[in-house]
Design a protein around this motif. Structure first.
Motif, mmCIF file in Angstrom:
data_model
loop_
_atom_site.group_PDB
_atom_site.id
_atom_site.type_symbol
_atom_site.label_atom_id
_atom_site.label_comp_id
_atom_site.label_asym_id
_atom_site.label_seq_id
_atom_site.Cartn_x
_atom_site.Cartn_y
_atom_site.Cartn_z
ATOM 1 N N ASP A 41 0.821 -1.213 0.000
ATOM 2 C CA ASP A 41 0.000 0.000 0.000
ATOM 3 C C ASP A 41 0.853 1.260 0.000
ATOM 4 O O ASP A 41 0.520 2.257 -0.644
ATOM 5 C CB ASP A 41 -1.004 -0.002 1.151
ATOM 6 N N LEU A 42 1.996 1.239 0.669
ATOM 7 C CA LEU A 42 2.901 2.387 0.646
ATOM 8 C C LEU A 42 3.528 2.570 -0.730
ATOM 9 O O LEU A 42 3.657 3.687 -1.230
ATOM 10 C CB LEU A 42 4.010 2.227 1.691
ATOM 11 N N ALA A 43 3.896 1.461 -1.373
ATOM 12 C CA ALA A 43 4.489 1.520 -2.707
ATOM 13 C C ALA A 43 3.488 2.111 -3.696
ATOM 14 O O ALA A 43 3.821 2.991 -4.489
ATOM 15 C CB ALA A 43 4.933 0.136 -3.160
ATOM 16 N N ARG A 44 2.263 1.652 -3.662
ATOM 17 C CA ARG A 44 1.223 2.155 -4.562
ATOM 18 C C ARG A 44 0.954 3.640 -4.287
ATOM 19 O O ARG A 44 0.825 4.437 -5.211
ATOM 20 C CB ARG A 44 -0.054 1.330 -4.402
ATOM 21 N N SER A 45 0.895 4.031 -3.036
ATOM 22 C CA SER A 45 0.659 5.436 -2.691
ATOM 23 C C SER A 45 1.778 6.323 -3.216
ATOM 24 O O SER A 45 1.528 7.425 -3.713
ATOM 25 C CB SER A 45 0.549 5.602 -1.173
ATOM 26 N N PHE A 46 3.018 5.857 -3.127
ATOM 27 C CA PHE A 46 4.148 6.628 -3.626
ATOM 28 C C PHE A 46 4.058 6.794 -5.137
ATOM 29 O O PHE A 46 4.175 7.896 -5.665
ATOM 30 C CB PHE A 46 5.471 5.963 -3.246
ATOM 31 N N VAL A 47 3.836 5.698 -5.851
ATOM 32 C CA VAL A 47 3.751 5.748 -7.314
ATOM 33 C C VAL A 47 2.600 6.655 -7.749
ATOM 34 O O VAL A 47 2.721 7.424 -8.704
ATOM 35 C CB VAL A 47 3.605 4.321 -7.896
ATOM 36 N N ASP A 48 1.496 6.607 -7.034
ATOM 37 C CA ASP A 48 0.330 7.421 -7.387
ATOM 38 C C ASP A 48 0.560 8.922 -7.200
ATOM 39 O O ASP A 48 -0.213 9.733 -7.713
ATOM 40 C CB ASP A 48 -0.889 6.977 -6.594
ATOM 41 N N LEU A 49 1.609 9.301 -6.495
ATOM 42 C CA LEU A 49 1.924 10.736 -6.342
ATOM 43 C C LEU A 49 2.375 11.373 -7.648
ATOM 44 O O LEU A 49 2.273 12.585 -7.817
ATOM 45 C CB LEU A 49 3.046 10.922 -5.299
ATOM 46 N N PHE A 50 2.851 10.561 -8.571
ATOM 47 C CA PHE A 50 3.407 11.062 -9.830
ATOM 48 C C PHE A 50 2.417 10.835 -10.962
ATOM 49 O O PHE A 50 2.351 9.765 -11.539
ATOM 50 C CB PHE A 50 4.724 10.352 -10.141
ATOM 51 N N THR A 51 1.651 11.833 -11.260
ATOM 52 C CA THR A 51 0.696 11.723 -12.361
ATOM 53 C C THR A 51 1.043 12.765 -13.414
ATOM 54 O O THR A 51 1.439 13.891 -13.093
ATOM 55 C CB THR A 51 -0.744 11.929 -11.884
ATOM 56 N N LEU A 52 0.899 12.386 -14.656
ATOM 57 C CA LEU A 52 1.114 13.318 -15.748
ATOM 58 C C LEU A 52 -0.161 14.119 -15.960
ATOM 59 O O LEU A 52 -1.265 13.606 -15.771
ATOM 60 C CB LEU A 52 1.469 12.560 -17.019
ATOM 61 N N PRO A 53 -0.035 15.371 -16.352
ATOM 62 C CA PRO A 53 -1.245 16.143 -16.642
ATOM 63 C C PRO A 53 -1.965 15.568 -17.852
ATOM 64 O O PRO A 53 -1.360 14.900 -18.688
ATOM 65 C CB PRO A 53 -0.700 17.550 -16.942
ATOM 66 N N ALA A 54 -3.239 15.845 -17.934
ATOM 67 C CA ALA A 54 -4.027 15.366 -19.066
ATOM 68 C C ALA A 54 -3.495 15.986 -20.353
ATOM 69 O O ALA A 54 -3.081 17.157 -20.369
ATOM 70 C CB ALA A 54 -5.497 15.726 -18.865
ATOM 71 N N LYS A 55 -3.516 15.203 -21.419
ATOM 72 C CA LYS A 55 -3.051 15.705 -22.707
ATOM 73 C C LYS A 55 -4.083 16.685 -23.257
ATOM 74 O O LYS A 55 -5.284 16.470 -23.133
ATOM 75 C CB LYS A 55 -2.856 14.552 -23.685
#
Length: 57
Positions: A41-55
């Protein structure tokens, strides 16, 4: 020394594929993805912090 709650291993491309390419998280880093040790759950939460803006078109 106490073990951390979460640790990632891998190279820059593995990080990019996992964070921006949405490759699955893998404990063993199979398929060139970012490997992790610790709480899923910590790994997923960390990865989810990095989102690209919508194209935009």
């Amino acid at each position: 020394m106490e073990a951390p709650d979460l640790a990632f291993t891998g190279n820059t491309m593995a990080m990019r594929r996992t964070i921006y390419g949405k490759a699955p998280l893998a404990r063993d880093g199979a398929g060139g993805t970012l490997a992790f040790a610790g709480k899923t759950d910590l790994a997923r939460s960390f990865v989810d912090l990095f989102t690209l803006p919508a194209k935009t078109t």
